[in-house]
Design a protein around this motif. Structure first.
Motif, mmCIF file in Angstrom:
data_model
loop_
_atom_site.group_PDB
_atom_site.id
_atom_site.type_symbol
_atom_site.label_atom_id
_atom_site.label_comp_id
_atom_site.label_asym_id
_atom_site.label_seq_id
_atom_site.Cartn_x
_atom_site.Cartn_y
_atom_site.Cartn_z
ATOM 1 N N PHE A 1 0.855 -1.187 0.000
ATOM 2 C CA PHE A 1 0.000 0.000 0.000
ATOM 3 C C PHE A 1 0.895 1.242 0.000
ATOM 4 O O PHE A 1 1.772 1.373 0.854
ATOM 5 C CB PHE A 1 -0.888 0.039 1.247
ATOM 6 C CG PHE A 1 -2.027 -0.941 1.245
ATOM 7 C CD1 PHE A 1 -2.338 -1.684 0.120
ATOM 8 C CD2 PHE A 1 -2.806 -1.120 2.385
ATOM 9 C CE1 PHE A 1 -3.394 -2.587 0.118
ATOM 10 C CE2 PHE A 1 -3.861 -2.018 2.396
ATOM 11 C CZ PHE A 1 -4.156 -2.755 1.256
ATOM 12 N N GLN A 2 0.650 2.134 -0.943
ATOM 13 C CA GLN A 2 1.349 3.422 -0.994
ATOM 14 C C GLN A 2 0.331 4.509 -0.657
ATOM 15 O O GLN A 2 -0.694 4.624 -1.321
ATOM 16 C CB GLN A 2 1.956 3.643 -2.381
ATOM 17 C CG GLN A 2 3.024 2.621 -2.724
ATOM 18 C CD GLN A 2 3.553 2.764 -4.132
ATOM 19 O OE1 GLN A 2 3.009 3.517 -4.928
ATOM 20 N NE2 GLN A 2 4.602 2.037 -4.444
ATOM 21 N N LEU A 3 0.620 5.286 0.381
ATOM 22 C CA LEU A 3 -0.351 6.218 0.940
ATOM 23 C C LEU A 3 -0.096 7.643 0.478
ATOM 24 O O LEU A 3 1.043 8.115 0.473
ATOM 25 C CB LEU A 3 -0.308 6.153 2.469
ATOM 26 C CG LEU A 3 -0.425 4.745 3.073
ATOM 27 C CD1 LEU A 3 -0.364 4.816 4.588
ATOM 28 C CD2 LEU A 3 -1.707 4.045 2.615
ATOM 29 N N PHE A 4 -1.186 8.324 0.120
ATOM 30 C CA PHE A 4 -1.125 9.713 -0.348
ATOM 31 C C PHE A 4 -2.119 10.547 0.463
ATOM 32 O O PHE A 4 -3.291 10.644 0.116
ATOM 33 C CB PHE A 4 -1.435 9.789 -1.846
ATOM 34 C CG PHE A 4 -0.441 9.059 -2.702
ATOM 35 C CD1 PHE A 4 0.676 9.715 -3.181
ATOM 36 C CD2 PHE A 4 -0.614 7.713 -3.000
ATOM 37 C CE1 PHE A 4 1.612 9.040 -3.956
ATOM 38 C CE2 PHE A 4 0.308 7.029 -3.772
ATOM 39 C CZ PHE A 4 1.430 7.693 -4.256
ATOM 40 N N PRO A 5 -1.648 11.131 1.571
ATOM 41 C CA PRO A 5 -2.540 11.904 2.446
ATOM 42 C C PRO A 5 -2.747 13.329 1.956
ATOM 43 O O PRO A 5 -2.209 13.751 0.933
ATOM 44 C CB PRO A 5 -1.771 11.898 3.774
ATOM 45 C CG PRO A 5 -0.333 11.882 3.354
ATOM 46 C CD PRO A 5 -0.280 11.023 2.108
ATOM 47 N N GLN A 6 -3.572 14.062 2.713
ATOM 48 C CA GLN A 6 -3.749 15.512 2.555
ATOM 49 C C GLN A 6 -4.196 15.935 1.148
ATOM 50 O O GLN A 6 -3.834 16.983 0.654
ATOM 51 C CB GLN A 6 -2.461 16.246 2.923
ATOM 52 C CG GLN A 6 -2.119 16.108 4.394
ATOM 53 C CD GLN A 6 -0.855 16.851 4.779
ATOM 54 O OE1 GLN A 6 0.243 16.310 4.726
ATOM 55 N NE2 GLN A 6 -1.020 18.092 5.168
ATOM 56 N N GLY A 7 -4.987 15.088 0.496
ATOM 57 C CA GLY A 7 -5.509 15.438 -0.817
ATOM 58 C C GLY A 7 -4.450 15.574 -1.887
ATOM 59 O O GLY A 7 -4.640 16.310 -2.866
ATOM 60 N N GLN A 8 -3.340 14.865 -1.748
ATOM 61 C CA GLN A 8 -2.270 14.945 -2.753
ATOM 62 C C GLN A 8 -2.753 14.518 -4.138
ATOM 63 O O GLN A 8 -2.226 14.983 -5.149
ATOM 64 C CB GLN A 8 -1.084 14.066 -2.335
ATOM 65 C CG GLN A 8 -0.335 14.542 -1.107
ATOM 66 C CD GLN A 8 0.778 13.587 -0.730
ATOM 67 O OE1 GLN A 8 1.379 12.947 -1.581
ATOM 68 N NE2 GLN A 8 1.058 13.483 0.555
ATOM 69 N N LEU A 9 -3.749 13.649 -4.171
ATOM 70 C CA LEU A 9 -4.275 13.154 -5.444
ATOM 71 C C LEU A 9 -5.587 13.819 -5.829
ATOM 72 O O LEU A 9 -6.302 13.332 -6.698
ATOM 73 C CB LEU A 9 -4.454 11.635 -5.381
ATOM 74 C CG LEU A 9 -3.192 10.832 -5.074
ATOM 75 C CD1 LEU A 9 -3.487 9.341 -5.110
ATOM 76 C CD2 LEU A 9 -2.074 11.177 -6.048
ATOM 77 N N GLY A 10 -5.907 14.942 -5.178
ATOM 78 C CA GLY A 10 -7.121 15.674 -5.514
ATOM 79 C C GLY A 10 -8.122 15.671 -4.371
ATOM 80 O O GLY A 10 -7.872 15.138 -3.293
ATOM 81 N N GLY A 11 -9.282 16.287 -4.626
ATOM 82 C CA GLY A 11 -10.362 16.286 -3.650
ATOM 83 C C GLY A 11 -10.988 14.908 -3.549
ATOM 84 O O GLY A 11 -10.687 14.003 -4.331
ATOM 85 N N GLN A 12 -11.913 14.744 -2.597
ATOM 86 C CA GLN A 12 -12.506 13.424 -2.415
ATOM 87 C C GLN A 12 -13.298 12.987 -3.629
ATOM 88 O O GLN A 12 -13.284 11.808 -3.995
ATOM 89 C CB GLN A 12 -13.391 13.400 -1.171
ATOM 90 C CG GLN A 12 -13.853 11.991 -0.798
ATOM 91 C CD GLN A 12 -12.691 11.039 -0.614
ATOM 92 O OE1 GLN A 12 -11.835 11.227 0.232
ATOM 93 N NE2 GLN A 12 -12.641 9.985 -1.432
#
Length: 341
Positions: free
Chosen positions: A65-76
């Motif tokens: 699992f590679q985690l991308f917090p804080q909206g790094q990949l966009g909004g929800q």
């Protein structure tokens, strides 16, 4: 036009995810990028890291699992659509952000839905009701594998909140949800849907009298600085939904699927403890200010639930139709069983 916008958003998410992982030498057989909105210090991310470690260990490194917090990949919305389209493998999303995507999940907006006792709450969350709620996502081309607790909402206001009758005539900010609007109407109050980023100023200038949020959010966003009263009510559950892309999920061997589901469930007690500690720290900080703080008694909570739950239930059924009616019936059966003395 809508499809074009979605395609552009998905393309942007793909570029972002690719840029962040292009330097990683993948050795795992199955790699899942998981996006979410919270910071690395908050409970969701801390326990996603624990899940990732458990999954890697128990699959002997086959699943990463590679985690991308804080909206790094966009909004929800972008992340949820990315999971739906197969551009992103997974997201852990606040249920309150998913009602437009899946109206059935808005059942979690109903006040006093989740029992206060942790063991009873877990029975409701992970039992037949939780399973049926997860199954409602299948028709939306995403795989839900479970729910995660993420705190409960409380009331603040610039006007006194010294009893249930004190809410009458007050104006509260809510997320854009008919259920939340109706919950305040049941108390004789009115509700205004405002963007979260505008809330501090709206409280400061009197556009609204009050709001509802978890204690750690109230503290972190400094809402208590522009409010005179806080009631620790725990009336609204903040639940997360764990969503995977179905094609990626179906590509996993059954034993890896089991490992993942069990890992998410296994860390729930630690997740609850971490959240409780954050809430306790937030409340201590809030109490150092001039705000008036009081906690609802068990009797008061029962009185609030008697008014607010039916109003939220009716608003939910108006929108969710037959699918919602089946979920409500199952929920009430499970709630009664979980809370029976």
């Amino acid at each position: 036009m809508k499809q074009t916008i979605r395609s552009l958003a998905a393309a942007g998410l793909l570029v972002a995810a690719g840029a962040m992982t292009s330097s990683v030498a993948w050795s795992a057989d199955y790699v899942a990028k998981i996006g979410h909105l919270e910071s690395v210090q908050q409970s969701r991310h801390v326990h996603l890291e624990k899940v990732a470690a458990l999954v890697k260990e128990r699959t002997n490194g086959a699943v990463e699992f590679q985690l991308f917090p804080q909206g790094q990949l966009g909004g929800q919305r972008e992340m949820t659509e990315g999971v739906q389209l197969g551009i992103l493998e997974a997201t852990v999303a606040p249920a309150a952000f998913l009602g437009g995507f899946n109206p059935a999940v808005s059942i979690l907006d109903i006040p006093f839905l989740i029992p206060e006792d942790d063991a009873a709450a877990d029975k409701v969350r992970s039992g037949p009701f939780g399973e049926a709620l997860c199954e409602s996502f299948a028709a939306r081309n995403v795989k839900c594998i479970g729910l995660w607790p993420n705190g409960k909402k409380n009331f603040t206001s610039n006007k006194a909140l010294d009893g249930i009758d004190a809410f009458a005539g007050q104006k509260f900010r809510v997320m854009d949800s008919n259920i939340l609007i109706e919950q305040f109407k049941s108390l004789g109050a009115s509700a205004v849907a405002l963007p979260f980023g505008e809330l501090y100023t709206a409280l400061q200038t009197g556009v609204v009298d009050g709001e509802e949020n978890p204690l750690d959010t109230i503290q972190r966003m400094k809402f208590y600085e522009v409010q005179d009263y806080l009631v620790v009510s725990g009336h609204g559950a903040m639940e997360d939904v764990i969503l995977f892309n179905p094609a990626w999920w179906d590509s996993l061997p059954a034993e890896h699927q089991t490992v993942i589901v069990e890992a998410f469930q296994e860390v729930v007690p630690d997740l609850l403890a971490h959240k409780a500690a954050a809430v306790a720290t937030a409340l201590d900080e809030i109490k150092k200010s001039d705000i008036n703080v009081r906690e609802l008694s068990a009797e008061e909570k029962a009185a609030f639930r008697a008014k607010m739950y039916p109003a939220g239930r009716s608003a939910y059924l108006e929108r969710a139709g037959d699918e919602g009616a089946k979920l409500i019936a199952l929920y009430e059966q499970e709630y009664d069983a979980a809370t029976a003395k």
